[in-house]
Motif scaffolding. Sequence first.
Motif, PDB file in Angstrom:
ATOM      1  N   CYS A  71      47.356 -45.298  23.046  1.00  0.00           N
ATOM      2  CA  CYS A  71      47.857 -43.969  23.398  1.00  0.00           C
ATOM      3  C   CYS A  71      49.381 -43.928  23.316  1.00  0.00           C
ATOM      4  O   CYS A  71      49.957 -42.991  22.763  1.00  0.00           O
ATOM      5  CB  CYS A  71      47.371 -43.586  24.793  1.00  0.00           C
ATOM      6  SG  CYS A  71      47.787 -41.895  25.283  1.00  0.00           S
ATOM      7  N   ALA A  72      50.032 -44.944  23.844  1.00  0.00           N
ATOM      8  CA  ALA A  72      51.501 -45.000  23.798  1.00  0.00           C
ATOM      9  C   ALA A  72      51.993 -44.986  22.354  1.00  0.00           C
ATOM     10  O   ALA A  72      52.954 -44.276  22.022  1.00  0.00           O
ATOM     11  CB  ALA A  72      52.000 -46.246  24.521  1.00  0.00           C
ATOM     12  N   ASP A  73      51.327 -45.738  21.493  1.00  0.00           N
ATOM     13  CA  ASP A  73      51.734 -45.800  20.075  1.00  0.00           C
ATOM     14  C   ASP A  73      51.565 -44.450  19.388  1.00  0.00           C
ATOM     15  O   ASP A  73      52.458 -43.989  18.664  1.00  0.00           O
ATOM     16  CB  ASP A  73      50.912 -46.857  19.331  1.00  0.00           C
ATOM     17  CG  ASP A  73      51.193 -48.270  19.799  1.00  0.00           C
ATOM     18  OD1 ASP A  73      52.207 -48.497  20.503  1.00  0.00           O
ATOM     19  OD2 ASP A  73      50.383 -49.167  19.465  1.00  0.00           O
ATOM     20  N   ILE A  74      50.427 -43.806  19.615  1.00  0.00           N
ATOM     21  CA  ILE A  74      50.165 -42.515  18.972  1.00  0.00           C
ATOM     22  C   ILE A  74      51.085 -41.436  19.543  1.00  0.00           C
ATOM     23  O   ILE A  74      51.623 -40.612  18.797  1.00  0.00           O
ATOM     24  CB  ILE A  74      48.680 -42.134  19.107  1.00  0.00           C
ATOM     25  CG1 ILE A  74      47.837 -43.112  18.258  1.00  0.00           C
ATOM     26  CG2 ILE A  74      48.432 -40.693  18.675  1.00  0.00           C
ATOM     27  CD1 ILE A  74      46.341 -42.978  18.453  1.00  0.00           C
ATOM     28  N   CYS A  75      51.293 -41.457  20.857  1.00  0.00           N
ATOM     29  CA  CYS A  75      52.214 -40.487  21.466  1.00  0.00           C
ATOM     30  C   CYS A  75      53.628 -40.642  20.904  1.00  0.00           C
ATOM     31  O   CYS A  75      54.314 -39.645  20.666  1.00  0.00           O
ATOM     32  CB  CYS A  75      52.236 -40.648  22.984  1.00  0.00           C
ATOM     33  SG  CYS A  75      50.797 -39.967  23.824  1.00  0.00           S
ATOM     34  N   GLN A  76      54.056 -41.870  20.691  1.00  0.00           N
ATOM     35  CA  GLN A  76      55.394 -42.094  20.139  1.00  0.00           C
ATOM     36  C   GLN A  76      55.495 -41.530  18.726  1.00  0.00           C
ATOM     37  O   GLN A  76      56.487 -40.893  18.364  1.00  0.00           O
ATOM     38  CB  GLN A  76      55.730 -43.589  20.137  1.00  0.00           C
ATOM     39  CG  GLN A  76      57.162 -43.871  19.728  1.00  0.00           C
ATOM     40  CD  GLN A  76      58.165 -43.223  20.665  1.00  0.00           C
ATOM     41  OE1 GLN A  76      58.176 -43.517  21.848  1.00  0.00           O
ATOM     42  NE2 GLN A  76      59.006 -42.329  20.150  1.00  0.00           N
ATOM     43  N   LYS A  77      54.454 -41.747  17.917  1.00  0.00           N
ATOM     44  CA  LYS A  77      54.462 -41.206  16.553  1.00  0.00           C
ATOM     45  C   LYS A  77      54.446 -39.688  16.562  1.00  0.00           C
ATOM     46  O   LYS A  77      55.117 -39.036  15.759  1.00  0.00           O
ATOM     47  CB  LYS A  77      53.288 -41.757  15.756  1.00  0.00           C
ATOM     48  CG  LYS A  77      53.483 -43.205  15.396  1.00  0.00           C
ATOM     49  CD  LYS A  77      52.359 -43.763  14.564  1.00  0.00           C
ATOM     50  CE  LYS A  77      52.718 -45.204  14.236  1.00  0.00           C
ATOM     51  NZ  LYS A  77      51.631 -46.046  13.854  1.00  0.00           N
ATOM     52  N   CYS A  90      57.589 -27.358  19.183  1.00  0.00           N
ATOM     53  CA  CYS A  90      57.624 -28.741  18.684  1.00  0.00           C
ATOM     54  C   CYS A  90      58.546 -29.604  19.547  1.00  0.00           C
ATOM     55  O   CYS A  90      58.209 -30.755  19.865  1.00  0.00           O
ATOM     56  CB  CYS A  90      58.083 -28.781  17.229  1.00  0.00           C
ATOM     57  SG  CYS A  90      56.868 -28.150  16.050  1.00  0.00           S
ATOM     58  N   GLN A  91      59.671 -29.062  19.929  1.00  0.00           N
ATOM     59  CA  GLN A  91      60.606 -29.818  20.760  1.00  0.00           C
ATOM     60  C   GLN A  91      60.018 -30.092  22.143  1.00  0.00           C
ATOM     61  O   GLN A  91      60.157 -31.198  22.676  1.00  0.00           O
ATOM     62  CB  GLN A  91      61.935 -29.069  20.876  1.00  0.00           C
ATOM     63  CG  GLN A  91      62.714 -29.012  19.569  1.00  0.00           C
ATOM     64  CD  GLN A  91      63.113 -30.390  19.076  1.00  0.00           C
ATOM     65  OE1 GLN A  91      63.640 -31.205  19.827  1.00  0.00           O
ATOM     66  NE2 GLN A  91      62.852 -30.669  17.807  1.00  0.00           N
ATOM     67  N   ALA A  92      59.332 -29.105  22.723  1.00  0.00           N
ATOM     68  CA  ALA A  92      58.691 -29.294  24.026  1.00  0.00           C
ATOM     69  C   ALA A  92      57.576 -30.332  23.918  1.00  0.00           C
ATOM     70  O   ALA A  92      57.411 -31.176  24.809  1.00  0.00           O
ATOM     71  CB  ALA A  92      58.146 -27.965  24.549  1.00  0.00           C
ATOM     72  N   CYS A  93      56.834 -30.283  22.831  1.00  0.00           N
ATOM     73  CA  CYS A  93      55.758 -31.248  22.620  1.00  0.00           C
ATOM     74  C   CYS A  93      56.335 -32.656  22.452  1.00  0.00           C
ATOM     75  O   CYS A  93      55.798 -33.618  23.008  1.00  0.00           O
ATOM     76  CB  CYS A  93      54.928 -30.847  21.401  1.00  0.00           C
ATOM     77  SG  CYS A  93      53.439 -31.835  21.176  1.00  0.00           S
ATOM     78  N   ALA A  94      57.408 -32.770  21.697  1.00  0.00           N
ATOM     79  CA  ALA A  94      58.040 -34.080  21.506  1.00  0.00           C
ATOM     80  C   ALA A  94      58.439 -34.690  22.841  1.00  0.00           C
ATOM     81  O   ALA A  94      58.234 -35.889  23.073  1.00  0.00           O
ATOM     82  CB  ALA A  94      59.260 -33.945  20.596  1.00  0.00           C
ATOM     83  N   GLN A  95      58.959 -33.868  23.733  1.00  0.00           N
ATOM     84  CA  GLN A  95      59.372 -34.355  25.049  1.00  0.00           C
ATOM     85  C   GLN A  95      58.166 -34.809  25.874  1.00  0.00           C
ATOM     86  O   GLN A  95      58.192 -35.878  26.491  1.00  0.00           O
ATOM     87  CB  GLN A  95      60.146 -33.266  25.789  1.00  0.00           C
ATOM     88  CG  GLN A  95      60.738 -33.731  27.097  1.00  0.00           C
ATOM     89  CD  GLN A  95      61.606 -32.658  27.748  1.00  0.00           C
ATOM     90  OE1 GLN A  95      61.459 -31.471  27.490  1.00  0.00           O
ATOM     91  NE2 GLN A  95      62.507 -33.087  28.602  1.00  0.00           N
ATOM     92  N   ALA A  96      57.097 -34.021  25.871  1.00  0.00           N
ATOM     93  CA  ALA A  96      55.890 -34.387  26.618  1.00  0.00           C
ATOM     94  C   ALA A  96      55.265 -35.659  26.055  1.00  0.00           C
ATOM     95  O   ALA A  96      54.810 -36.525  26.803  1.00  0.00           O
ATOM     96  CB  ALA A  96      54.880 -33.240  26.592  1.00  0.00           C
ATOM     97  N   CYS A  97      55.275 -35.784  24.727  1.00  0.00           N
ATOM     98  CA  CYS A  97      54.719 -36.975  24.082  1.00  0.00           C
ATOM     99  C   CYS A  97      55.543 -38.217  24.424  1.00  0.00           C
ATOM    100  O   CYS A  97      54.979 -39.287  24.671  1.00  0.00           O
ATOM    101  CB  CYS A  97      54.654 -36.796  22.570  1.00  0.00           C
ATOM    102  SG  CYS A  97      53.385 -35.640  22.016  1.00  0.00           S
ATOM    103  N   GLN A  98      56.837 -38.069  24.452  1.00  0.00           N
ATOM    104  CA  GLN A  98      57.694 -39.199  24.784  1.00  0.00           C
ATOM    105  C   GLN A  98      57.459 -39.657  26.219  1.00  0.00           C
ATOM    106  O   GLN A  98      57.371 -40.860  26.503  1.00  0.00           O
ATOM    107  CB  GLN A  98      59.175 -38.844  24.586  1.00  0.00           C
ATOM    108  CG  GLN A  98      60.107 -40.023  24.734  1.00  0.00           C
ATOM    109  CD  GLN A  98      59.858 -41.074  23.674  1.00  0.00           C
ATOM    110  OE1 GLN A  98      59.983 -40.822  22.487  1.00  0.00           O
ATOM    111  NE2 GLN A  98      59.488 -42.290  24.082  1.00  0.00           N
TER     112      GLN A  98
END
Length: 109
Positions: A71-77, A90-98
């Motif tokens: 999960c960590a690997d996929i979230c980082q990608k 997209c920017q909000a999603c990037a932050q949540a994924c990080q």
Amino acid sequence: MHFGAFKEKIEACHICAAYCDQCATQCLQEDEVHKMAECIRMDIQCAQICRLAASYMAQNSEYANDICQLCADICQKCADECAKHDADHCQACAQACQQCANACASIAA
């Protein structure tokens, strides 16, 4: 670990999945949707693994650490892909994924 130890990580996974769902939906409404194909693909995969990881943590599964690492690997990608796009979703999603990548990596460690 017990459920309480996973609580914040489970919440991060659920939040990330929701942001990924929103991002994919809004990417599909972009004028040049083909340029968003990789973002949409990563959003879908990230949302799925986040829900799976949250479930494994809630069950205190012996496989939770392995699923959390994936999960960590996929979230980082997904975070890296979403960060390439200027759209607010997209920017909000990037932050949540990080944030989810960091949370899941801390469990896997």
